[in-house]
Design an enzyme around this catalytic site. Structure first.
Site, PDB file in Angstrom:
ATOM      1  N   HIS A  26       0.830  -1.215   0.000  1.00  0.00           N
ATOM      2  CA  HIS A  26       0.000   0.000   0.000  1.00  0.00           C
ATOM      3  C   HIS A  26       0.860   1.259   0.000  1.00  0.00           C
ATOM      4  O   HIS A  26       0.849   2.028   0.971  1.00  0.00           O
ATOM      5  CB  HIS A  26      -0.921  -0.012   1.223  1.00  0.00           C
ATOM      6  CG  HIS A  26      -1.799  -1.215   1.307  1.00  0.00           C
ATOM      7  ND1 HIS A  26      -1.335  -2.464   1.663  1.00  0.00           N
ATOM      8  CD2 HIS A  26      -3.124  -1.383   1.067  1.00  0.00           C
ATOM      9  CE1 HIS A  26      -2.325  -3.346   1.642  1.00  0.00           C
ATOM     10  NE2 HIS A  26      -3.418  -2.715   1.288  1.00  0.00           N
ATOM     11  N   SER A  66      -5.888  -5.384  11.224  1.00  0.00           N
ATOM     12  CA  SER A  66      -7.330  -5.296  11.397  1.00  0.00           C
ATOM     13  C   SER A  66      -7.544  -3.902  11.960  1.00  0.00           C
ATOM     14  O   SER A  66      -7.030  -3.565  13.032  1.00  0.00           O
ATOM     15  CB  SER A  66      -7.838  -6.373  12.351  1.00  0.00           C
ATOM     16  OG  SER A  66      -9.237  -6.263  12.466  1.00  0.00           O
ATOM     17  N   LEU A  67      -8.267  -3.086  11.231  1.00  0.00           N
ATOM     18  CA  LEU A  67      -8.252  -1.642  11.488  1.00  0.00           C
ATOM     19  C   LEU A  67      -8.968  -1.242  12.781  1.00  0.00           C
ATOM     20  O   LEU A  67      -9.778  -1.981  13.329  1.00  0.00           O
ATOM     21  CB  LEU A  67      -8.856  -0.917  10.289  1.00  0.00           C
ATOM     22  CG  LEU A  67      -7.955  -0.945   9.046  1.00  0.00           C
ATOM     23  CD1 LEU A  67      -8.698  -0.453   7.815  1.00  0.00           C
ATOM     24  CD2 LEU A  67      -6.697  -0.120   9.269  1.00  0.00           C
ATOM     25  N   GLY A  73     -10.169   5.946   7.076  1.00  0.00           N
ATOM     26  CA  GLY A  73     -11.195   4.925   6.887  1.00  0.00           C
ATOM     27  C   GLY A  73     -11.485   4.189   8.180  1.00  0.00           C
ATOM     28  O   GLY A  73     -12.642   3.924   8.517  1.00  0.00           O
ATOM     29  N   LYS A 102      -3.415  11.126  -0.373  1.00  0.00           N
ATOM     30  CA  LYS A 102      -2.956   9.754  -0.592  1.00  0.00           C
ATOM     31  C   LYS A 102      -1.998   9.778  -1.781  1.00  0.00           C
ATOM     32  O   LYS A 102      -2.268  10.428  -2.792  1.00  0.00           O
ATOM     33  CB  LYS A 102      -4.169   8.866  -0.880  1.00  0.00           C
ATOM     34  CG  LYS A 102      -3.933   7.390  -0.596  1.00  0.00           C
ATOM     35  CD  LYS A 102      -5.251   6.659  -0.351  1.00  0.00           C
ATOM     36  CE  LYS A 102      -5.030   5.161  -0.184  1.00  0.00           C
ATOM     37  NZ  LYS A 102      -6.255   4.490   0.317  1.00  0.00           N
ATOM     38  N   HIS A 107      -5.545   2.416  -3.967  1.00  0.00           N
ATOM     39  CA  HIS A 107      -5.349   1.774  -2.663  1.00  0.00           C
ATOM     40  C   HIS A 107      -4.766   0.380  -2.869  1.00  0.00           C
ATOM     41  O   HIS A 107      -5.234  -0.378  -3.716  1.00  0.00           O
ATOM     42  CB  HIS A 107      -6.680   1.659  -1.910  1.00  0.00           C
ATOM     43  CG  HIS A 107      -6.548   1.004  -0.565  1.00  0.00           C
ATOM     44  ND1 HIS A 107      -6.360   1.723   0.590  1.00  0.00           N
ATOM     45  CD2 HIS A 107      -6.554  -0.299  -0.197  1.00  0.00           C
ATOM     46  CE1 HIS A 107      -6.252   0.894   1.611  1.00  0.00           C
ATOM     47  NE2 HIS A 107      -6.375  -0.351   1.163  1.00  0.00           N
ATOM     48  N   SER A 146     -20.004  -9.162  38.933  1.00  0.00           N
ATOM     49  CA  SER A 146     -20.406 -10.493  38.472  1.00  0.00           C
ATOM     50  C   SER A 146     -19.195 -11.396  38.255  1.00  0.00           C
ATOM     51  O   SER A 146     -19.234 -12.584  38.525  1.00  0.00           O
ATOM     52  CB  SER A 146     -21.173 -10.397  37.146  1.00  0.00           C
ATOM     53  OG  SER A 146     -22.471  -9.905  37.359  1.00  0.00           O
ATOM     54  N   GLU A 150     -15.891  -3.842  25.258  1.00  0.00           N
ATOM     55  CA  GLU A 150     -15.025  -5.011  25.344  1.00  0.00           C
ATOM     56  C   GLU A 150     -13.884  -4.982  24.334  1.00  0.00           C
ATOM     57  O   GLU A 150     -12.802  -5.498  24.589  1.00  0.00           O
ATOM     58  CB  GLU A 150     -15.854  -6.286  25.158  1.00  0.00           C
ATOM     59  CG  GLU A 150     -16.919  -6.514  26.239  1.00  0.00           C
ATOM     60  CD  GLU A 150     -18.198  -5.713  26.046  1.00  0.00           C
ATOM     61  OE1 GLU A 150     -18.328  -5.016  25.013  1.00  0.00           O
ATOM     62  OE2 GLU A 150     -19.081  -5.776  26.931  1.00  0.00           O
ATOM     63  N   ASP A 205     -31.616 -15.526  32.740  1.00  0.00           N
ATOM     64  CA  ASP A 205     -31.293 -14.391  31.868  1.00  0.00           C
ATOM     65  C   ASP A 205     -31.463 -14.706  30.387  1.00  0.00           C
ATOM     66  O   ASP A 205     -31.627 -13.806  29.575  1.00  0.00           O
ATOM     67  CB  ASP A 205     -29.866 -13.899  32.139  1.00  0.00           C
ATOM     68  CG  ASP A 205     -29.827 -12.895  33.285  1.00  0.00           C
ATOM     69  OD1 ASP A 205     -30.867 -12.271  33.558  1.00  0.00           O
ATOM     70  OD2 ASP A 205     -28.762 -12.750  33.911  1.00  0.00           O
TER      71      ASP A 205
END
Lengths: 622, 622
Positions: free
Chosen positions: B29, B116-117, B147, B239, B253, B338, B359, B416
């Site tokens: 890239h 992994s962006l 992006g 770019k 790209h 918990s 998370e 639950d």
């Protein structure tokens, strides 16, 4: 004033329902219901347009409960709307009840299963987008908690909603200050929420969530929104509102009142008229959502002499299938030129949804589309579908009908390296009950399986390949979910190799090489990984001398084809030998990486020889 | 002016490196590198403080490349910093090279594997938090693309950074307008980024990312940040900047220049001095990150007559282990009451990190902590760890040393309902190469296994149970990763049951009931699911009459204990029968749901009888 008094009485009834049902269940989240009782009462009593006899009527407003733990509130709202007798609320959380701890599709008024937080705004955005695209007049309301606004997916959804001008989407934010284990990040600092939603392109109203006048005005403004922006009503509320000893107190998350506490609470609420009903407005029209047409089979002719990338064939067939069936939507996360949904974008832009690099929102938007019987096809790199593993899990609980397509699977992608390799995707999708996992290896099988996948109801997943591959099937061959292709077979076979996707070609090459040394092996293409074609595979393996199946896959060793094969052969006395990726890969050419992972044809040859006890010095014994 | 010229020459060299290495690799890239060449050149040449001989020096600044596809830029920056000869850049993306398509730990200057962006800002926040907590002077710089700002995790990280007052964190946002498949959501509308980051509590500077004066000023301001807020330098860039025919053009790209194109590009760049080096500043001190102490074994005494929840025992032992070892950090996502990390919060607040309901950010923050040899223990409901499946995947690629603890596993959580049940977590963690998966069933084994888990280097996962369970082990028994507990064993055993977690108690009950009918079965507690104690299990099964193992687990059928057991027994001639959850569960009591899922003691009894061909009318045959 009359109206206000009415709200107050009905909100009291809602509160009573939530308190009684949770105490009856001896668990649940009454305080999280009470904070939102007033705002939802005004919504249902004055604004909500809904035919209670037909939840899937396309002219109904939609109400998404993002804070799924407030399920008793959802149930109370629909009971007081006349959906079912209020007394049934006492079955809350009981085995077999439609009124589960968190909403699921058994409760047919629920737009989605929720309970994993931060997903509802995306589901609502999907529903709102659908109304925009199909010229439907309904509004979509999403009730969120404040704790869940910390989930990034909320902001993916917020960007998506403002980018797509979803002025028909109304977020109701219940800012009650307390999350499960303490105060939220921002407590009652309402400006923190306001400035965030404003900066993400929302119209914003900050109100006292227990003042009926303010609620009414904000809902009226939101419903009559003249901007092109989505609307956020940010309501300052008190957790446990209406019952003094639990109101605005920490430590009361997820706790039902004891019987004595309930009595005290009900005394505080005072007289409640149990026969009150919301004045639901009737929608102007009746038309139930339904899938518009059957899926036609693809009739592509592929040139035996050419090579095709299965991802590109998928893109072509998606277009032809999409033209024939107007229920199909395609969604992509800024990789449409890699997954080849780009073709769909160009030909059917009105049913393409650009989700940008936000996979979680994409999957939940798809769940929203699926709710009204659209067939969303969700595509990105297989590796990046893991980004939405929780949303996929919840889509399964929602019984959503979504078709997932993951490109760039396995080490065969080559130079980009391990971050881009989908190697745990079969484990992920395969674990979901009754899911379907497909991996066609060539153009013919891809073209035939895409319509099968789309026609199948439920969660399906298809792996597509980055490199171009040869044609192994005739154009007239048939393929089915649960089928397989027998590519090499003879009475002399010492064992059978089960391959899938790219490894089919490695297995064929290995079989051809072994043949030269008079070692005959069968080759099966497991284009349907789940369900596996147990009957055919068992039969083939039983016909071999070693009664042995060698599985070869471009996936991590655990959770892939090999495990499904072990299941299939369990109890038959046959043996399974798994060849799969057992370490983190790296950059390199496809050939180097297949070999490095021990799943290329030379590795297969070596393994077969070792298994058949024909040792040569040339190969490493494993 | 002198300085500016210098930047320009060095930036030219960086550009040249990125162009040559990608053309040499024939992939990569380059345009994504060129947009950020100027801002990173000024950073490295004037501000970055780093001992190039000691990447883990605790006094080094940290540079996180969130836009991992700009790896050639990262490599060029460190080459021009003197880490290795510039000529080695030509090994980019080659098999065996440390310079992979996206950064991995083999490149020791990389703070984390990226690609992994949207994960880098969280990793950086983890590093910045560490500096705050341990009084270290370093700054953390994170270079993101535009992006990837659509990823929700960015906003989780932004909230986290401002909440924790990470004024030592500097985000460099490379706004070059184009993502992979077209323009980003906001193009060059810089105000869209500015208002979002401002609203999330950042100090913000919007600059021309190719103007050295503006870059220099912004970096100086950021480094001398006197606020308590994190800093975002939002750089408008082009770019492909610096090469006319690729600059600011869509469709470039992820495309390397062809040889002829490269020649043309290099001609445009003009004369470049290949011997230039960045003026890296030396840190004031030298102290390499290292884990501070060994892990001591727990010495808890449990009362045989009492019941304990394994999640609570985990919380207790985490505190005692954490007191003895100052490398341990605990992270939780608003469920500390918990998971019972609450105990850690109270006793060791300085090493507890509240991550709120986010998370994804939590896991990547842990990866950041792990980079400098901390031992992060990450806890939430097992179901919600799936929310971070991609971050866990990338943590594994990063070779991060993270301990995951998922509570509330399986249908045994009860009322639950399915959204809260962890039922695919073993599949998820089990698929990762060399991961460890544990599930102790009682207090004794939990107390012994928590220190084992923490002492083990790599990704480990422990399932803890919601309900209280009986003690099955003596306080002096030993437990190890890869071990198992034999709970019932006799020469008369017709088969053996392998259970784990809650199902151990169902298996024991079934064995005791069967015994009354003179059917003897063995029971093994597979507290170590991966690796499984193959040797012991095979031996036990071989000693039974049926040569059969029945696995019973509170997990979906695919990807769980049963699959590991099939692997273990493959080729032995023994049979595995899997009992697991095969549908979406619902609300109910634990007993109802275990029975409904077919994994309670009555189901086990029925299955054993069916397998041993002792039919009675009372049980359903499966």
């Amino acid at each position: 004033m009359e109206q206000t008094n009415d709200f107050s009485e009905k909100a009291k009834l809602i509160r009573k329902c939530c308190l009684i049902s949770t105490t009856e269940a001896a668990s649940g989240h009454p305080t999280s219901c009470l904070s939102a009782a007033d705002i939802t009462t005004v919504l249902f009593d004055k604004y909500f347009t809904y035919d209670i006899t037909s939840p899937l009527n396309l002219f109904n407003d939609r109400f998404v409960l993002s804070k799924g733990h407030a399920a008793p509130l959802l149930y109370a709202l629909f009971a007081v709307s006349g959906a079912f007798p209020v007394d049934e609320l006492k079955s809350l959380r009981k085995f077999g009840s439609i009124l589960q701890g968190h909403p699921v599709p058994k409760f047919k008024y629920s737009e989605a299963a929720t309970g994993s937080l931060g997903q509802g705004l995306s589901v609502g955005a999907g529903l709102a987008l659908l109304a925009k695209r199909e010229n439907l007049p309904y509004k979509t309301y999403v009730l969120t908690g404040d704790g869940e606004l910390a989930e990034g997916q909320i902001w993916e959804a917020a960007n998506f909603a403002s980018y797509h001008n979803l002025d028909n989407l109304i977020a109701l934010l219940d800012i009650n200050r307390f999350a499960q284990s303490g105060e939220t990040m921002f407590g009652h600092h309402m400006e923190q929420y306001a400035k965030r939603f404003e900066s993400f392109g929302f119209e914003v109203a900050v109100i006292d969530g227990h003042n009926y006048g303010e609620i009414d005005r904000a809902l009226s403004d939101a419903v009559n929104n003249k901007t092109s922006r989505p609307y956020a009503i940010i309501a300052k509320t008190l957790k446990g509102k209406g019952v003094s000893f639990i109101e605005n107190k920490d430590g009361w998350h997820g706790k039902a009142l004891k019987k004595e506490e309930l009595e005290k609470a009900l005394k505080e609420l005072g007289n409640v008229n149990d026969t009150l009903k919301f004045n639901l407005k009737k929608p102007s029209q009746q038309k139930a959502a339904v899938i518009t047409a059957t899926i036609e089979k693809a009739n592509n002719d592929f040139d035996k002499m050419k090579e095709y990338a299965t991802r590109e064939v998928f893109g072509d067939v998606l277009v032809s299938t999409g033209k024939a069936n107007k229920s199909i939507y395609a969604l992509d996360a800024d990789v449409k030129n890699s997954t080849f949904t780009e073709k769909f974008t160009k030909e059917i832009p009105e049913r393409f949804v650009e989700c940008f690099i936000a996979e979680q929102n994409m999957v939940s938007v798809a769940a929203g589309l699926s709710r009204l019987d659209k067939i969303p096809v969700v595509a990105t790199f297989a590796a990046f579908l893991t980004r939405a593993a929780d949303q996929i899990r919840m889509a399964r609980v929602s019984e959503a009908n979504i078709k997932f397509v993951g490109s760039h699977v396995g080490v065969s992608i080559g130079e980009d390296g391990p971050s881009q390799m989908g190697l745990e995707d079969i484990a992920l999708f395969g674990a979901l009950p009754h899911s379907v996992v497909l991996q066609p290896c060539d153009a013919v099988s891809t073209a035939k399986l895409v319509p099968e996948m789309i026609a199948h109801k439920g969660i399906t997943y298809m792996r597509t390949l980055r490199p171009k591959t040869k044609i192994v099937y005739g154009n007239d061959e048939d393929f089915r979910i649960g089928g397989c292709g027998i590519l090499r077979q003879s009475k002399e076979d010492v064992l059978t190799i089960a391959a899938t996707g790219i490894t089919v070609f490695e297995a064929l090459k290995a079989a051809d090489e072994l043949k030269k040394e008079n070692i005959s092996v069968g080759v099966i293409d497991c284009y349907s990984i789940k369900p596996l074609d147990r009957k055919t595979i068992v039969q083939r393996v039983r016909e071999t001398k070693k009664q042995m199946l060698v599985t070869v896959e471009d996936h991590f060793e655990h959770g892939g084809l090999g495990d499904f094969a072990e299941d299939a052969l369990e109890g038959t006395g046959c043996t399974v030998v798994k060849m799969a990726v057992e370490k983190i890969s790296q950059s390199g050419t496809m050939e180097e990486l297949l070999k490095d992972a021990g799943i290329d044809f030379t590795s297969i040859i070596a393994r077969v020889k070792s298994l058949t006890k024909i040792f040569t010095g040339a190969y490493h014994q494993n």
